[in-house]
Design an enzyme around this catalytic site. Structure first.
Site: not given
Ligand SMILES: NC(=O)c1ccc[n+]([C@@H]2O[C@H](COP(=O)([O-])OP(=O)(O)OC[C@H]3O[C@@H](n4cnc5c(N)ncnc54)[C@H](OP(=O)(O)O)[C@@H]3O)[C@@H](O)[C@H]2O)c1
Ligand SMILES: *[C@@H]1O[C@H](CO)[C@@H](O)[C@H](O)[C@H]1NC(C)=O
Length: 327
Positions: A52, A54, A182, A195, A199, A231
């Site tokens: 899902s 990013i 992040s 969190y 990070k 996301s």
């Molecule tokens: N969106 C933002 O604002 C933002 C900003 C800065 C950094 N980030 C970073 O970007 C990255 C991706 O986040 P996102 O925003 O795309 O959120 P997201 O849509 O919630 O995606 C998170 C992903 O992590 C996977 N995940 C969660 N728990 C897991 C586990 N135990 N083992 C393996 N995979 C796992 C989920 O897949 P499953 O549930 O299928 O395992 C999902 O594919 C994260 O590291 C987040 O900290 C996001």
């Protein structure tokens, strides 16, 4: 005439003191945008958190430019969906995309997962440590089990997988370890103490690993630091208890579009930019303030934090309410 060499020396010292070159490196990413279509095609990329947000969008953009992919996350059915779309929008064939179900917190499985990617593709050029979860809760109300779970996933899960993949990259003397950090790896933020800590831990870890692998000039350690991006992250945040889901999702439309974040991430990867801040304002400005004038940043964050916490307590999503207040 004026003493140009002397003036130049003085201004250079001044520029370097202000770290202007580093600012330019981060801000002028757009100038280098065309480069990734030259560097990345054909590279085998392993993306965690590909089911899902990013990681999903990253998989699509990499598929389009022709990078064979290993896709990991816990939900295999979601990975199947992402794979299907990758095949639809690219010229990759079925065997170019490998699904590797993986729980980052189950570290005993990481070695065999790495072996299965290597068995299929023969190499891993790029590991993208993207899987992770955020947090929305006040420290005083939150169980320590939540802090443990966040570190197990975001920090230990990431460095465990990195260890196995790095062994392979050191054998080849080549590879990129890209970590979705992040802006919260740079600054602090209320309601996300655990969190932020995870990070910051990753930031410290990879900044210390980089000199340990400096003898291999073709191994690069790249930390991407996005601000808020569209996301599923708010749906998936940790709350006060490990098993409690987040009820306040709110409108996420003001955040940076996922495809733009990924595009800038690809530019950073292709150009081996060690640390890229990928964010819109006001978050980017707060980041600069945090790095160059922390006393003012602490003052500002206390003020912003007050509003965020007040809104959080009244049941409004913290990001959304902050944005509405400030715009
Ligand atoms: N969106 C933002 O604002 C933002 C900003 C800065 C950094 N980030 C970073 O970007 C990255 C991706 O986040 P996102 O925003 O795309 O959120 P997201 O849509 O919630 O995606 C998170 C992903 O992590 C996977 N995940 C969660 N728990 C897991 C586990 N135990 N083992 C393996 N995979 C796992 C989920 O897949 P499953 O549930 O299928 O395992 C999902 O594919 C994260 O590291 C987040 O900290 C996001
Ligand atoms: C970890 O993975 C192994 C192998 O797939 C499985 O047997 C075990 O139940 C998993 N442990 C947890 C806590 O999920």
């Amino acid at each position: 005439g004026p003493p140009w060499p002397l003036l130049w020396s003085i201004s250079r010292v001044f520029l370097e003191y202000l770290e202007i070159p580093r600012l330019l490196e981060r801000d002028l990413l757009r100038l280098k945008e065309s480069s990734f279509s030259l560097v990345l095609p054909g590279k085998v990329v392993w993306v965690t958190g590909a089911s899902s947000g990013i990681g999903e969008e990253l998989s699509y953009q990499l598929a389009k430019i022709g990078s064979p992919l290993a896709l990991s996350a816990r939900r295999e059915n979601e990975l199947e969906r992402v794979k299907k779309k990758c095949l639809e929008i690219s010229s990759l064939s079925d065997k170019d995309i490998l699904i590797v179900p993986l729980d980052l917190t189950n570290r005993s499985t990481h070695e065999s997962a790495t072996q299965s990617v290597l068995k299929h593709f023969g190499k891993i050029d790029i590991l993208v440590n993207n899987g992770g979860r955020s947090q929305r809760s006040l420290f005083v109300d939150t169980s320590i089990d939540v802090y443990n779970a966040i570190m197990e996933l975001n920090y230990l899960g990431t460095i465990s997988l990195t260890k196995h993949v790095l062994d392979h990259m050191i054998q080849r003397k080549k590879g990129k370890i890209v970590t979705m950090n992040s802006v919260m790896g740079i600054m602090g933020a209320p309601l996300a103490t655990g969190y932020c800590a995870s990070k910051h831990a990753l930031q410290g870890f990879f900044n210390s690993l980089r000199p340990e692998v400096a003898e291999y000039p073709e191994i690069s350690i790249i930390n991407l630091c996005p601000g808020p991006v569209q996301s599923q992250i708010i749906q998936n945040v940790f709350t006060e208890e490990v098993s409690k889901v987040n009820a306040n999702i709110g409108d996420q439309s003001h955040k940076m579009p996922t495809d733009r974040c990924v595009r800038l991430g690809l530019v950073s990867m292709a150009n081996d930019i060690k640390e890229a801040w990928i964010s819109d304002n006001p978050y980017l400005a707060v980041c600069y303030l945090w790095q160059y004038a922390p006393t003012w940043a602490w003052w500002l964050l206390n003020r912003i934090g007050k509003t965020r916490i007040k809104n959080f307590k009244s049941g409004v999503d913290a990001d959304v309410s902050y944005y509405k207040k400030s715009s």
